[in-house]
Write an enzyme that holds these catalytic residues in place. Sequence first.
Site, PDB file in Angstrom:
ATOM      1  CE  LYS A  33      -0.686   0.289   5.016  1.00 42.53           C
ATOM      2  NZ  LYS A  33      -0.006   1.565   5.221  1.00 42.53           N
ATOM      3  CB  THR A  34       3.895   2.333   1.868  1.00 47.92           C
ATOM      4  OG1 THR A  34       3.307   2.001   3.137  1.00 47.92           O
ATOM      5  CG2 THR A  34       4.695   3.616   2.021  1.00 47.92           C
ATOM      6  CG  ASP A 225      -1.060   4.836   5.105  1.00 49.56           C
ATOM      7  OD1 ASP A 225      -1.723   3.890   4.607  1.00 49.56           O
ATOM      8  OD2 ASP A 225       0.084   4.675   5.578  1.00 49.56           O
ATOM      9  CD  GLU A 226      -2.329   1.572   8.305  1.00 46.60           C
ATOM     10  OE1 GLU A 226      -3.407   0.943   8.237  1.00 46.60           O
ATOM     11  OE2 GLU A 226      -1.218   1.026   8.319  1.00 46.60           O
ATOM     12  CD  GLN A 256      -3.978  -5.298   8.039  1.00 42.38           C
ATOM     13  OE1 GLN A 256      -3.015  -5.201   8.804  1.00 42.38           O
ATOM     14  NE2 GLN A 256      -3.842  -5.159   6.730  1.00 42.38           N
ATOM     15  NE  ARG A 617       0.508  -8.374  10.908  1.00 45.74           N
ATOM     16  CZ  ARG A 617       0.306  -7.495   9.937  1.00 45.74           C
ATOM     17  NH1 ARG A 617       1.183  -6.540   9.728  1.00 45.74           N
ATOM     18  NH2 ARG A 617      -0.771  -7.549   9.169  1.00 45.74           N
TER      19      ARG A 617
END
Length: 682
Positions: A33-34, A225-226, A256, A617
């Site tokens: 995503k970044t 973002d997020e 998430q 993770r």
Amino acid sequence: MSVDLSKLNPPQREAASHTGGPLLVLAGAGSGKTRVIIYRIAHLLSIGIPPRAICAVTFTNKAAEEMRERIAQLLKDKAVARELTIGTFHALGLQILRTERQALGYPGGFAIYDQSDQMGALREAMRGVHNMSRDGERRFDAKALMTRISLAKNAFVAPDSYIPKNEADDYDAMTVEVYPKYQEMLRACAAFDFDDLIVEPVRLFERNADVGRKWAERFHYVMVDEFQDTNQAQLRMVQALVKNHGNLCVVGDDDQSIYSWRGADPTNILRFAEMFAGAKIVKLEQNYRSTKTVLAAANAVIANNTKRHGKTLWTQSGDGEIITHAVASTAEIEAQWVAREIRKVQKEGRRWSDFAILYRSNMQSKLLEEELRAAEVPYVMYGGQQFFERKEVKDLIAYLRVALNPRDELGLRRVLNYPARGIGATTVERLVTTAHAKHQTLWDALAVAENITGPAKNGILGFVHAVTRLRDSLDNGHDVVEAARALIEDIALYDDLRAAAGSMAAAQRRIDNVEGLLGALKRHSEKGKGRDALAQYLRQLSLDTTDEKETGGEKVVLTTLHGAKGLEFPVCFMIGLEEELLPHARTLQPQVSDVVDADHATDISEERRLCYVGITRAQRKLYLTRACTRVSRGRSVPRTPSRFLLEIPDELLEVRDLGEEARQVVPTNEVGDFFAKLALED
């Protein structure tokens, strides 16, 4: 300036090249995503959008700095990257407030209260409540009150409009009293707290049309973002900034969304298309982090949530290792096995930093820390204080150290006036000076306590008596736990913890920490008896931080599932996959609590998202462990496997019965008998 978007996969490229209207990028875990945000900013610059017209909002300063650095590298132009507005919501809010000081009514400027300042102002407000005594103030946990005020502010509930959710909740009733006084104190001091940095710009936009119009025209493109972590105040700030053009791109993953307990509203991302008409939705489902096996488990678990944007993670990586489901008879055996398994895999070629141990609650770290230390596994804890570093634990350890070695001046100074017994700093310095002049130890000076009078004299006598009694018990071979409990009673430790705590819940947590140390001492005493064995164990617990330099920062990471978000590790252990741990007991039996924090979520779907975050993770190998029994309030309680564990298809799991494995190992005494028999036969 041109940007090569061919390096992106098709959905990433579609998102990065989108230039008109609202865009929702549903970015699954590990989907890059970044990278999409960076390339999108670079693409906007390449088509002529001025840097000052682009704003990217993040949740942490670290994320903002990383974003700016990566854009500078991609463009090979640091100057352009510096012109971009990239920062946290709070940094953006502060920029707006500083620019609009005149309109706010603070032409001379204002102060920003950090967390410490906020708590000081809140405690002062608590003292201002009618009939609030010092004892009454201590009865309330100030952090819990601050959380309620914060949630109210971010929901735009003014002090005079605050209504208790539960009339029977003392904390809600106290918030009604304290919230107005707290806000009055801030205004009297021309101060804003962190929540004000978001709320006040929105209020300003809404009451001052000129200011609102100016900021709606300030940025032509806004990215967030997020987005699944935004609250209502942050949403309204974003809506105000894009209301003239609608060029909003948000990146996030509803699967998430795990922070509702601190105000995050998952409906912001779920209802994005309703709130921003004509929104385009792009799904990033290709995962670059994990194996097919790990992703299959994650997909199977999260599919059981109904209110979500449907997406399925996939990868071009191989199947990878099967997931290990380890079943221990007790929590102690679970922790011992995790420590041994990490040690074994590390010897096979893994670095310590390749491992992470994830758990639902910080209380689960006690046994882990103990066993990792015993196995000489270096570790660092994220998002929580290490158990053996907690004050009440270190205090009891210091008493034991002094009892074993009265020359231990560091330990002696630590507990000489704890609990408070009237021995001030001046008295201690006088004793130290006397001891040095006579070439004695501080303990020698205490035993005589010459030229000391009044309360300090009585305090010293009481301290010497308590330590001497503890030392005699240990010298005479008494059980270390019994001796420690006698000390706790002698110095009224639990009474002091109750008196000093902000609430009964906080006091009980500290008492539980002391009980945790007693449990560790009991388990140690079963391995080795006597003063020397105890002294060696305490030295092991008191190791300084030189290990960090020796290992070059190579350490196993311990963290809660909440703290693990955004991280990734080659090997992950998720422990305590049991009902009442994950999902947390409070989600199964919702109840009023005097503390608001991550342990008090009340939504099973959010607990499932938390499990999903934990599973994703893992890059290469995932372990899921559980115990069949755990000790609760002094008795062994049977445990039920987590429903989330049962949602993972059997073919993805290898089950290891740790009890069965232990029974297959030949006991040491049998090995000795075998060789003794061989010697006789020879």
